[in-house]
Design a protein around this motif. Structure first.
Motif, short mmCIF file in Angstrom:
data_model
loop_
_atom_site.label_atom_id
_atom_site.label_comp_id
_atom_site.label_asym_id
_atom_site.label_seq_id
_atom_site.Cartn_x
_atom_site.Cartn_y
_atom_site.Cartn_z
N ILE A 121 -20.99 4.39 30.03
CA ILE A 121 -19.90 3.57 29.52
C ILE A 121 -19.03 3.15 30.69
CG2 ILE A 121 -17.86 3.50 28.02
CD1 ILE A 121 -19.28 5.52 26.21
N VAL A 122 -18.91 1.85 30.88
CA VAL A 122 -18.12 1.30 31.98
C VAL A 122 -16.97 0.47 31.40
CG1 VAL A 122 -20.11 1.27 33.54
CG2 VAL A 122 -19.58 -0.77 32.20
N GLY A 123 -16.05 0.11 32.26
CA GLY A 123 -14.91 -0.68 31.82
C GLY A 123 -13.77 -0.53 32.80
N ALA A 124 -12.81 -1.44 32.70
CA ALA A 124 -11.66 -1.41 33.60
C ALA A 124 -10.83 -0.15 33.39
CB ALA A 124 -10.80 -2.66 33.38
N SER A 125 -10.06 0.21 34.39
CA SER A 125 -9.15 1.34 34.28
C SER A 125 -8.18 1.09 33.12
CB SER A 125 -8.36 1.51 35.59
OG SER A 125 -7.46 2.57 35.48
N GLY A 126 -8.03 2.10 32.25
CA GLY A 126 -7.14 1.94 31.10
C GLY A 126 -7.75 1.25 29.91
N SER A 127 -9.07 1.00 29.96
CA SER A 127 -9.73 0.27 28.87
C SER A 127 -10.03 1.15 27.66
CB SER A 127 -11.02 -0.39 29.37
OG SER A 127 -11.94 0.60 29.82
N GLY A 128 -9.95 2.47 27.84
CA GLY A 128 -10.21 3.37 26.71
C GLY A 128 -11.47 4.19 26.86
N LYS A 129 -12.07 4.22 28.05
CA LYS A 129 -13.32 4.96 28.25
C LYS A 129 -13.13 6.45 27.99
CE LYS A 129 -13.98 3.75 32.58
NZ LYS A 129 -12.71 3.02 32.83
N SER A 130 -12.12 7.03 28.62
CA SER A 130 -11.88 8.47 28.45
C SER A 130 -11.43 8.78 27.03
CB SER A 130 -10.83 8.96 29.46
OG SER A 130 -11.35 8.87 30.78
N THR A 131 -10.67 7.88 26.43
CA THR A 131 -10.24 8.07 25.04
C THR A 131 -11.45 8.16 24.13
OG1 THR A 131 -8.16 6.88 25.40
CG2 THR A 131 -8.93 7.05 23.13
N LEU A 132 -12.43 7.27 24.34
CA LEU A 132 -13.65 7.30 23.54
C LEU A 132 -14.39 8.62 23.73
CD1 LEU A 132 -15.79 6.08 21.70
CD2 LEU A 132 -16.73 4.87 23.68
N LEU A 133 -14.47 9.10 24.96
CA LEU A 133 -15.17 10.36 25.22
C LEU A 133 -14.47 11.53 24.52
CD1 LEU A 133 -17.72 10.27 26.93
CD2 LEU A 133 -16.46 11.36 28.79
N HIS A 134 -13.14 11.52 24.54
CA HIS A 134 -12.38 12.58 23.86
C HIS A 134 -12.61 12.55 22.35
CE1 HIS A 134 -9.35 12.88 27.42
NE2 HIS A 134 -10.46 13.55 27.63
N LEU A 135 -12.71 11.36 21.79
CA LEU A 135 -12.96 11.24 20.36
C LEU A 135 -14.37 11.72 20.02
CD1 LEU A 135 -11.36 7.74 19.70
CD2 LEU A 135 -10.45 9.94 18.96
N LEU A 136 -15.35 11.35 20.85
CA LEU A 136 -16.73 11.77 20.62
C LEU A 136 -16.87 13.29 20.72
CD1 LEU A 136 -18.71 9.06 22.65
CD2 LEU A 136 -18.59 9.28 20.16
N GLY A 137 -16.05 13.90 21.57
CA GLY A 137 -16.11 15.35 21.75
C GLY A 137 -15.25 16.12 20.78
N GLY A 138 -14.60 15.42 19.85
CA GLY A 138 -13.74 16.10 18.89
C GLY A 138 -12.49 16.68 19.51
N LEU A 139 -12.10 16.19 20.70
CA LEU A 139 -10.90 16.67 21.38
C LEU A 139 -9.66 15.88 20.97
CD1 LEU A 139 -12.49 17.03 24.94
CD2 LEU A 139 -12.09 18.85 23.28
N ASP A 140 -9.88 14.78 20.27
CA ASP A 140 -8.79 13.94 19.78
C ASP A 140 -9.22 13.39 18.43
OD1 ASP A 140 -6.43 12.54 19.64
OD2 ASP A 140 -6.93 11.09 21.21
N LYS A 141 -8.26 13.01 17.61
CA LYS A 141 -8.57 12.50 16.27
C LYS A 141 -8.48 10.98 16.24
CE LYS A 141 -6.93 16.63 13.85
NZ LYS A 141 -5.97 17.17 12.85
N PRO A 142 -9.47 10.33 15.64
CA PRO A 142 -9.41 8.87 15.55
C PRO A 142 -8.38 8.40 14.54
CG PRO A 142 -11.32 9.69 14.35
CD PRO A 142 -10.70 10.88 15.03
N SER A 143 -7.90 7.19 14.73
CA SER A 143 -7.01 6.59 13.73
C SER A 143 -7.82 6.13 12.52
CB SER A 143 -6.27 5.39 14.35
OG SER A 143 -5.56 5.80 15.51
N GLU A 144 -9.05 5.69 12.80
CA GLU A 144 -9.97 5.28 11.73
C GLU A 144 -11.39 5.63 12.17
OE1 GLU A 144 -9.64 1.12 10.68
OE2 GLU A 144 -7.50 1.13 11.13
N GLY A 145 -12.30 5.63 11.20
CA GLY A 145 -13.72 5.83 11.50
C GLY A 145 -14.12 7.29 11.53
N ARG A 146 -15.37 7.52 11.93
CA ARG A 146 -15.91 8.88 11.90
C ARG A 146 -16.80 9.14 13.10
NH1 ARG A 146 -20.95 8.43 8.33
NH2 ARG A 146 -21.25 6.18 8.20
N VAL A 147 -16.87 10.42 13.46
CA VAL A 147 -17.74 10.89 14.54
C VAL A 147 -18.69 11.91 13.94
CG1 VAL A 147 -17.87 12.14 16.73
CG2 VAL A 147 -16.00 10.52 16.32
N LEU A 148 -19.99 11.73 14.16
CA LEU A 148 -21.00 12.65 13.65
C LEU A 148 -21.67 13.37 14.82
CD1 LEU A 148 -20.56 10.84 11.14
CD2 LEU A 148 -23.00 11.04 10.69
#
Length: 227
Positions: free
Chosen positions: A40-67
């Motif tokens: 996963i690539v993208g500019a600094s601050g684009s949300g890459k690490s946020t996505l990884l934290h959500l996938l790892g269950g380290l943060d809760k999404p505002s919407e949607g689901r992680v399986l």
């Protein structure tokens, strides 16, 4: 096709900044299959690490689901989420997050200690992995006695010791010099292939991303496949 080992659907994350709503991720869909590496690539601050934290269950999404392994992380207890994370995920960060008061061997074995494995099993598996990452002579050393590259190799061994379905890696060599980074990455990719472990890796480096089967880019909060 087999069921994905890790997936997210319609995933969104937003924050309130005073009265303004800041949308970091918008309706992200991703499926990671067994033994697959996704970059996963993208500019600094684009949300890459946020996505990884959500996938790892380290943060809760505002919407949607992680399986994770078919289990919806939004529908299980915090205790069950921790159990699923400990059994099925490994984590490698830019900064190793190792525990300085413990030896390399003890740091690597920590996930199995939490899991409740026997001391002998933990010691044997940790020693074997440290041998695989070339640290057989550094097992009893604490962090202060290890170089940056050695610490990151310990972190990789720790991420793999519980035989996870998937490893989440956030700029795993971003804190290393180019020569050490190349050595650590080669080791990581070799172990990933040997163990058929899935990987989701966040990186800003196109050369690293090219090692993946798929490359995704975060653009304006959305995930776009570019390879």
């Amino acid at each position: 096709m087999n069921n994905p080992v890790l997936a997210c659907y319609s995933l969104a994350k937003s924050y309130l900044d005073g009265v303004s709503k800041i949308e970091v991720l918008k309706q992200v869909d991703l499926e990671v299959n067994a033994a697959e590496m996704v970059a996963i690539v993208g500019a600094s601050g684009s949300g890459k690490s946020t996505l990884l934290h959500l996938l790892g269950g380290l943060d809760k999404p505002s919407e949607g689901r992680v399986l994770l392994n078919g289990k919806n992380l939004q529908q299980v207890s915090e205790r069950e989420k921790c159990r699923l994370r400990n059994h099925h995920l490994g984590f490698v960060y830019q900064f190793h997050h190792l525990l300085p008061e413990f030896s390399a061997l003890e740091n690597v074995g920590m996930p199995l200690l939490i899991k409740g494995d026997s001391p002998r099993c933990i010691r044997d598996k940790a020693a074997h992995l440290l041998e695989q990452v070339g640290l057989e002579n550094r097992m009893k050393h604490r962090l202060g006695q290890l170089s940056g590259g050695e610490r990151q190799r310990v972190a990789i061994a720790r991420a793999l010791i519980a035989d996870p379905l998937c490893v989440l890696a956030d700029e795993p060599t971003g804190n290393l010099d180019p020569a050490n980074a190349e050595r650590v990455l080669k080791l990581f990719f070799d172990l990933q292939k040997a163990r058929s472990t899935s990987v989701v890796m966040v990186t800003h480096d196109p050369a690293i991303a090219r090692n993946a089967q798929r490359i995704m880019r975060i653009e304006e909060g959305k995930l776009v496949e570019i390879q």
